[in-house]
Design an enzyme around this catalytic site. Structure first.
Site, mmCIF file in Angstrom:
data_model
loop_
_atom_site.group_PDB
_atom_site.id
_atom_site.type_symbol
_atom_site.label_atom_id
_atom_site.label_comp_id
_atom_site.label_asym_id
_atom_site.label_seq_id
_atom_site.Cartn_x
_atom_site.Cartn_y
_atom_site.Cartn_z
ATOM 1 N N LYS A 173 12.597 -0.578 -4.930
ATOM 2 C CA LYS A 173 11.443 0.212 -4.607
ATOM 3 C C LYS A 173 12.068 1.801 -4.463
ATOM 4 O O LYS A 173 13.167 1.902 -3.959
ATOM 5 C CB LYS A 173 10.728 -0.179 -3.324
ATOM 6 C CG LYS A 173 9.543 0.771 -3.093
ATOM 7 C CD LYS A 173 9.095 0.030 -1.654
ATOM 8 C CE LYS A 173 7.561 0.740 -1.314
ATOM 9 N NZ LYS A 173 7.038 0.212 -0.071
ATOM 10 N N SER A 177 2.336 -1.130 -0.644
ATOM 11 C CA SER A 177 2.592 -0.116 -1.481
ATOM 12 C C SER A 177 3.844 -0.223 -2.279
ATOM 13 O O SER A 177 4.121 0.382 -3.390
ATOM 14 C CB SER A 177 3.085 1.214 -0.491
ATOM 15 O OG SER A 177 4.118 0.525 0.181
ATOM 16 N N SER A 217 3.248 -3.956 3.056
ATOM 17 C CA SER A 217 3.688 -3.412 1.802
ATOM 18 C C SER A 217 4.449 -4.326 1.124
ATOM 19 O O SER A 217 4.852 -4.142 -0.084
ATOM 20 C CB SER A 217 4.122 -1.964 1.999
ATOM 21 O OG SER A 217 3.412 -0.975 1.935
#
Ligand code: GLN
Length: 474
Positions: free
Chosen positions: A74, A149, A173
């Site tokens: 990420k 996310s 997330s």
């Protein structure tokens, strides 16, 4: 090929890491243009890292438990010398001077960072549509969101761009995008995985965790990254322990509770509740004792989270001032420069969070909002403690629905926030929780079932998740 199989093949010399990397780069070349899982693909770096792994094997050295396994990172995890954007314009051009601890550990174990994945700006969102660089699409249906996310990492794993990935989970997330993309996603106990080098959103809630196609692969990656790190003052100073040895122990005799406040939460589809009930039935079949349980204060989780998380974010994001990082919009005086930089650099959702948080913390309102939310947090911790006196593990839905169409919730923040109604309580309590794919909705898209346990009970959580995975395979 699973990450466990890749690592075994590379360690034994029966397959080269280079070959593994080329195969994944081919998969990326074929579908990345339509999915946009990555902000940056590290093709050259991955090839070089693979060659180093192969050289180690040729020299008789063991590259480690992740030998040759591509890992999607990420893009809020710092990578030394490699742009790390948080999918925000405000970090434009910034290259971290150090690696996050999790990145160091992945590389030390022979893992190969294959790219930096897209996210909602600063991890604020549930659909990856709040990225400054455009949305990620769900590989199972490109008209749908991947969740967020950490939508880029979830999509990368679901699309076969990498066998495993890392995300961060502040309110859901990792687990929510895992559910929407049909993969496994794990939020470890707060303090289990070092946050050093994770760009902070809400520091008392943030945890890094793995994505994988199987429960075993998620365990492998978690075992690689967790354990004490003196560079993170909230890191738990206990031995890391392991998850894989217990994975196949089964659930015979375990007491498992179905959390009423999660199945009955606002907006949870009947087909999602039905999947949780079927998972409960499967666990009972496998020898567990399953009952319903109430965690009453969980219903206030979402409200408390949207005071605590923005409050911490408003403080954490104060550092982006046009002086220290990335973007600067020049002006005649420093105050105007800072205001212009922040106006140009932050997207609408980030600005909304900063305003909410600043308000919640302001003199005169602090007790009524932030202080009250912290009290609710304590109640949630107590209610979970009571539940864990009677139960070894809890289950519930992960996300209220299957993946929704792009644009469906972008103009209604509250509707978007409701995606995390079932995942937020674990963040507030600091407990581990994970999502396992189990069945699908009428639209043919996957549903995730969530497994929750008490702090530090990851081995037990993984056993339950594995039993659900076995039942789902039938
Ligand atoms: N969707 C939640 C939010 O927008 C949670 C995000 C997260 O876990 N990083 O805050």
């Amino acid at each position: 090929m699973s990450a466990l199989d890749v690592a075994a093949a590379v360690r034994s010399g029966s397959r080269s890491a280079r070959d593994v990397v080329e195969e994944h780069l081919d998969a990326i070349a074929a579908r990345e243009p339509e999915i946009h899982a990555f902000n940056l693909v590290l093709a050259d770096e991955a090839r070089a890292a693979a060659d180093a792994v192969d050289a180690a094997v040729a020299a008789g050295r063991d590259p480690g438990p992740l030998a040759g396994v591509p890992v999607a990172l990420k893009d809020n995890l710092c990578t030394r010398g490699i742009p790390t954007t948080c999918s925000s314009r405000i970090l434009d051009g910034w290259r971290p001077p150090y690696d996050a601890t999790v990145v160091e550990r992945v590389v030390a174990a022979g893992g190969i960072p294959i790219g930096k994945t897209n996210l909602d700006e600063f991890a604020m969102g549930s659909s990856t549509e709040n990225s400054a660089f455009g949305p990620t699409r769900n590989p199972l249906d490109t008209s749908r969101v991947p969740g967020g996310s950490s939508g880029g990492s979830a999509a990368a794993v679901a699309a076969g761009f990498a066998p495993v990935g890392l995300g961060s989970d502040t309110g859901g997330s990792i687990r929510q995008p895992a559910a929407l993309c049909g993969v496994v996603g794990v939020k470890p106990t707060y303090g289990r995985v070092s946050r050093y080098g994770l760009i902070a959103f809400a520091s008392s809630l943030d945890q890094i965790g793995p994505f994988a196609c199987t429960v075993a692969d998620a365990a492998l990656l978690l075992e690689t990254i967790w354990g004490h790190d003196p560079a993170d003052s909230t890191s738990i100073p206990t031995a890391a322990g392991s998850v894989l040895p217990d994975l196949e122990t089964g659930v015979e005799g375990l007491r498992i509770g179905v959390v009423e406040e999660l199945t009955d939460a606002q907006g949870v589809d009947a087909e999602v509740v039905a999947a949780v009930e079927r998972a409960a039935g499967a666990l009972e079949q496998a020898g567990a004792k399953v009952e319903r349980v109430s965690v009453p204060s969980a219903v206030y989780g979402l409200s408390a989270y949207y005071l605590i998380a923005p409050a911490e974010a408003s403080s954490n994001l104060a550092r982006y001032d046009g002086v220290r990082y990335g973007l600067r919009v020049d002006a005649a005086d420093v105050t105007t420069m800072m205001a212009r930089t922040r106006d140009a650099g932050f997207g609408a959702e980030v600005k909304r969070r900063i305003m909410l948080g600043t308000y919640a913390l302001s003199a005169g309102y602090y007790d009524a909002y932030y202080g009250q939310a912290q009290k609710v947090r304590t109640l949630i911790i107590r209610d979970f403690a009571r539940a864990y006196e009677r139960f070894d593990a809890l289950i519930g839905p992960t996300a209220p629905t299957t993946a929704f169409p792009l644009g469906a919730k972008t103009d209604n923040p509250l509707l978007m926030y409701l995606n995390d109604v079932c995942t937020i309580p674990s963040n507030l309590a600091g407990h581990p929780a994970m999502s396992v794919p189990f069945g699908e909705g009428a639209d043919g898209l996957p549903i995730g079932v969530q497994v929750l346990t008490d702090a530090l009970a990851e081995p037990l959580m993984f056993r339950v998740a594995r039993a659900i995975e076995i039942a789902a395979e039938r």
